[in-house]
Scaffold this motif. Sequence first.
Motif, PDB file in Angstrom:
ATOM      1  N   ILE A 171      32.448  45.752  45.641  1.00 40.88           N
ATOM      2  CA  ILE A 171      32.378  45.901  44.189  1.00 40.88           C
ATOM      3  C   ILE A 171      32.690  44.548  43.545  1.00 40.88           C
ATOM      4  O   ILE A 171      33.451  43.749  44.080  1.00 40.88           O
ATOM      5  CB  ILE A 171      33.390  46.962  43.706  1.00 40.88           C
ATOM      6  N   ARG A 172      32.110  44.288  42.382  1.00 39.96           N
ATOM      7  CA  ARG A 172      32.392  43.069  41.624  1.00 39.96           C
ATOM      8  C   ARG A 172      32.908  43.443  40.235  1.00 39.96           C
ATOM      9  O   ARG A 172      32.933  44.611  39.858  1.00 39.96           O
ATOM     10  CB  ARG A 172      31.128  42.202  41.538  1.00 39.96           C
ATOM     11  N   GLY A 173      33.274  42.413  39.483  1.00 42.55           N
ATOM     12  CA  GLY A 173      33.842  42.651  38.158  1.00 42.55           C
ATOM     13  C   GLY A 173      32.936  43.448  37.258  1.00 42.55           C
ATOM     14  O   GLY A 173      33.391  44.315  36.499  1.00 42.55           O
ATOM     15  N   ASP A 174      31.640  43.197  37.318  1.00 34.81           N
ATOM     16  CA  ASP A 174      30.705  43.939  36.469  1.00 34.81           C
ATOM     17  C   ASP A 174      30.686  45.425  36.819  1.00 34.81           C
ATOM     18  O   ASP A 174      30.501  46.275  35.937  1.00 34.81           O
ATOM     19  CB  ASP A 174      29.290  43.362  36.608  1.00 34.81           C
ATOM     20  N   ASP A 175      30.867  45.736  38.099  1.00 29.87           N
ATOM     21  CA  ASP A 175      30.908  47.138  38.513  1.00 29.87           C
ATOM     22  C   ASP A 175      32.149  47.827  37.950  1.00 29.87           C
ATOM     23  O   ASP A 175      32.093  48.982  37.526  1.00 29.87           O
ATOM     24  CB  ASP A 175      30.912  47.229  40.039  1.00 29.87           C
ATOM     25  N   ILE A 176      33.259  47.112  37.958  1.00 30.95           N
ATOM     26  CA  ILE A 176      34.486  47.681  37.400  1.00 30.95           C
ATOM     27  C   ILE A 176      34.342  47.895  35.896  1.00 30.95           C
ATOM     28  O   ILE A 176      34.783  48.915  35.355  1.00 30.95           O
ATOM     29  CB  ILE A 176      35.688  46.780  37.732  1.00 30.95           C
ATOM     30  N   LEU A 177      33.693  46.970  35.216  1.00 31.72           N
ATOM     31  CA  LEU A 177      33.449  47.156  33.791  1.00 31.72           C
ATOM     32  C   LEU A 177      32.551  48.357  33.526  1.00 31.72           C
ATOM     33  O   LEU A 177      32.748  49.102  32.561  1.00 31.72           O
ATOM     34  CB  LEU A 177      32.821  45.891  33.203  1.00 31.72           C
ATOM     35  N   TYR A 178      31.551  48.546  34.394  1.00 31.47           N
ATOM     36  CA  TYR A 178      30.683  49.717  34.240  1.00 31.47           C
ATOM     37  C   TYR A 178      31.492  51.001  34.466  1.00 31.47           C
ATOM     38  O   TYR A 178      31.322  51.986  33.733  1.00 31.47           O
ATOM     39  CB  TYR A 178      29.516  49.638  35.212  1.00 31.47           C
ATOM     40  N   ALA A 179      32.370  50.971  35.468  1.00 32.36           N
ATOM     41  CA  ALA A 179      33.217  52.143  35.718  1.00 32.36           C
ATOM     42  C   ALA A 179      34.117  52.428  34.522  1.00 32.36           C
ATOM     43  O   ALA A 179      34.334  53.585  34.150  1.00 32.36           O
ATOM     44  CB  ALA A 179      34.049  51.921  36.973  1.00 32.36           C
ATOM     45  N   LYS A 180      34.631  51.376  33.906  1.00 34.23           N
ATOM     46  CA  LYS A 180      35.444  51.564  32.696  1.00 34.23           C
ATOM     47  C   LYS A 180      34.618  52.226  31.587  1.00 34.23           C
ATOM     48  O   LYS A 180      35.090  53.129  30.894  1.00 34.23           O
ATOM     49  CB  LYS A 180      35.987  50.213  32.231  1.00 34.23           C
ATOM     50  N   ALA A 206      39.206  44.621  54.843  1.00 37.02           N
ATOM     51  CA  ALA A 206      38.851  43.895  53.622  1.00 37.02           C
ATOM     52  C   ALA A 206      40.085  43.177  53.096  1.00 37.02           C
ATOM     53  O   ALA A 206      41.217  43.603  53.333  1.00 37.02           O
ATOM     54  CB  ALA A 206      38.306  44.857  52.570  1.00 37.02           C
ATOM     55  N   SER A 207      39.864  42.097  52.375  1.00 32.78           N
ATOM     56  CA  SER A 207      40.968  41.278  51.885  1.00 32.78           C
ATOM     57  C   SER A 207      41.471  41.767  50.532  1.00 32.78           C
ATOM     58  O   SER A 207      40.682  41.922  49.588  1.00 32.78           O
ATOM     59  CB  SER A 207      40.514  39.823  51.747  1.00 32.78           C
ATOM     60  N   PRO A 208      42.786  41.968  50.387  1.00 30.62           N
ATOM     61  CA  PRO A 208      43.334  42.308  49.074  1.00 30.62           C
ATOM     62  C   PRO A 208      43.052  41.234  48.036  1.00 30.62           C
ATOM     63  O   PRO A 208      42.914  41.537  46.849  1.00 30.62           O
ATOM     64  CB  PRO A 208      44.837  42.430  49.344  1.00 30.62           C
ATOM     65  N   LEU A 209      42.976  39.985  48.482  1.00 28.57           N
ATOM     66  CA  LEU A 209      42.708  38.904  47.546  1.00 28.57           C
ATOM     67  C   LEU A 209      41.336  39.060  46.903  1.00 28.57           C
ATOM     68  O   LEU A 209      41.169  38.846  45.693  1.00 28.57           O
ATOM     69  CB  LEU A 209      42.803  37.556  48.261  1.00 28.57           C
ATOM     70  N   VAL A 210      40.351  39.460  47.708  1.00 33.46           N
ATOM     71  CA  VAL A 210      39.011  39.704  47.163  1.00 33.46           C
ATOM     72  C   VAL A 210      39.050  40.851  46.165  1.00 33.46           C
ATOM     73  O   VAL A 210      38.483  40.770  45.067  1.00 33.46           O
ATOM     74  CB  VAL A 210      38.014  39.995  48.296  1.00 33.46           C
ATOM     75  N   CYS A 211      39.726  41.930  46.527  1.00 37.18           N
ATOM     76  CA  CYS A 211      39.777  43.108  45.655  1.00 37.18           C
ATOM     77  C   CYS A 211      40.523  42.801  44.356  1.00 37.18           C
ATOM     78  O   CYS A 211      40.126  43.259  43.278  1.00 37.18           O
ATOM     79  CB  CYS A 211      40.440  44.268  46.387  1.00 37.18           C
ATOM     80  N   LEU A 212      41.594  42.014  44.446  1.00 39.89           N
ATOM     81  CA  LEU A 212      42.310  41.626  43.237  1.00 39.89           C
ATOM     82  C   LEU A 212      41.439  40.717  42.377  1.00 39.89           C
ATOM     83  O   LEU A 212      41.441  40.822  41.142  1.00 39.89           O
ATOM     84  CB  LEU A 212      43.612  40.918  43.611  1.00 39.89           C
ATOM     85  N   GLY A 213      40.680  39.834  43.020  1.00 44.06           N
ATOM     86  CA  GLY A 213      39.772  38.972  42.277  1.00 44.06           C
ATOM     87  C   GLY A 213      38.728  39.754  41.508  1.00 44.06           C
ATOM     88  O   GLY A 213      38.292  39.330  40.423  1.00 44.06           O
ATOM     89  N   GLN A 214      38.325  40.903  42.045  1.00 43.79           N
ATOM     90  CA  GLN A 214      37.352  41.742  41.355  1.00 43.79           C
ATOM     91  C   GLN A 214      37.909  42.255  40.032  1.00 43.79           C
ATOM     92  O   GLN A 214      37.178  42.386  39.043  1.00 43.79           O
ATOM     93  CB  GLN A 214      36.953  42.903  42.275  1.00 43.79           C
ATOM     94  N   VAL A 215      39.207  42.537  40.007  1.00 41.84           N
ATOM     95  CA  VAL A 215      39.855  42.955  38.766  1.00 41.84           C
ATOM     96  C   VAL A 215      40.001  41.771  37.822  1.00 41.84           C
ATOM     97  O   VAL A 215      39.705  41.861  36.626  1.00 41.84           O
ATOM     98  CB  VAL A 215      41.240  43.579  39.056  1.00 41.84           C
ATOM     99  N   GLU A 216      40.429  40.646  38.361  1.00 48.39           N
ATOM    100  CA  GLU A 216      40.694  39.481  37.525  1.00 48.39           C
ATOM    101  C   GLU A 216      39.416  38.926  36.891  1.00 48.39           C
ATOM    102  O   GLU A 216      39.451  38.402  35.773  1.00 48.39           O
ATOM    103  CB  GLU A 216      41.390  38.392  38.346  1.00 48.39           C
ATOM    104  N   GLU A 217      38.288  39.028  37.588  1.00 47.13           N
ATOM    105  CA  GLU A 217      37.053  38.489  37.023  1.00 47.13           C
ATOM    106  C   GLU A 217      36.442  39.403  35.962  1.00 47.13           C
ATOM    107  O   GLU A 217      35.598  38.978  35.185  1.00 47.13           O
ATOM    108  CB  GLU A 217      36.032  38.217  38.124  1.00 47.13           C
ATOM    109  N   ALA A 218      36.883  40.646  35.937  1.00 50.18           N
ATOM    110  CA  ALA A 218      36.359  41.592  34.947  1.00 50.18           C
ATOM    111  C   ALA A 218      36.991  41.332  33.582  1.00 50.18           C
ATOM    112  O   ALA A 218      38.151  40.935  33.474  1.00 50.18           O
ATOM    113  CB  ALA A 218      36.641  43.028  35.392  1.00 50.18           C
TER     114      ALA A 218
END
Length: 254
Positions: A186-195, A212-224
Amino acid sequence: MLIDVHAHIWGSSYEQDKRAIIKSCELYGISQVYVSGLRSYVPDEQEIKELNREVYRFAREEEGIIKGYCYVNPGHRNCLDVLKQGIEEYGMSGMKLWVSTLCDDTRVFPLVERCIEYDIPVLVHAFHKAVGQLPYESYSWNVANLARKYPKVRIIMAHMAANCYTGLKSIRDLKNVWVDFSGSIIRGDDILYAKKVLGADRILFGTDMPGASPLVCLGQVEEADLTSEEKERICYRNAMRLFAGKPLGEESSC
């Protein structure tokens, strides 16, 4: 603060996976991780017993940090006994369904009814693949069927069903379904769509560690493009409320 609602220890590498998860907690400030044990797609009774026992051991070794899901195969005659042991004896926090049956199979229903009695959530692996779909790998509409039948059960639909643009529509109006974005897909845009579709209150931070890396998953939140409050909800507040059995809109005091 971070609460990871979706991680695993695998049957072929328990100790290695445990070390990797604890190291990630230390590196990235993860306060709690909800873990299930997995190995084969259709586990027998002995495998289920071993996997749950290892998760229980992990939770005891890292008390306060590691929480467990009770993994069940609904096709087993003893699955209700397995769930009872997991919750009542092992003190686990939820039930895990993977790919041994579809989540809306009738054999799942008695387990879900017991989860409602225990007041625990159900983590459902849901994935829509272009190729290679497993025979009993649940789609988002299977999750929706289960949620409609049991509006009192709290369901976590894992991975946003692998494609947020198709997966979230099925559960849009089902307030008893949350989603995690574990698996680094998932990427930031996907999280925004989910919101936009579900609201920030129904999105949960999950990693799928150790794969999977927590750093990648946290980055997905931070980039949104989210407010600091929305990020807090996604990173830990929603999980606190969910596992405490709080309805949407009511904060947990955990």
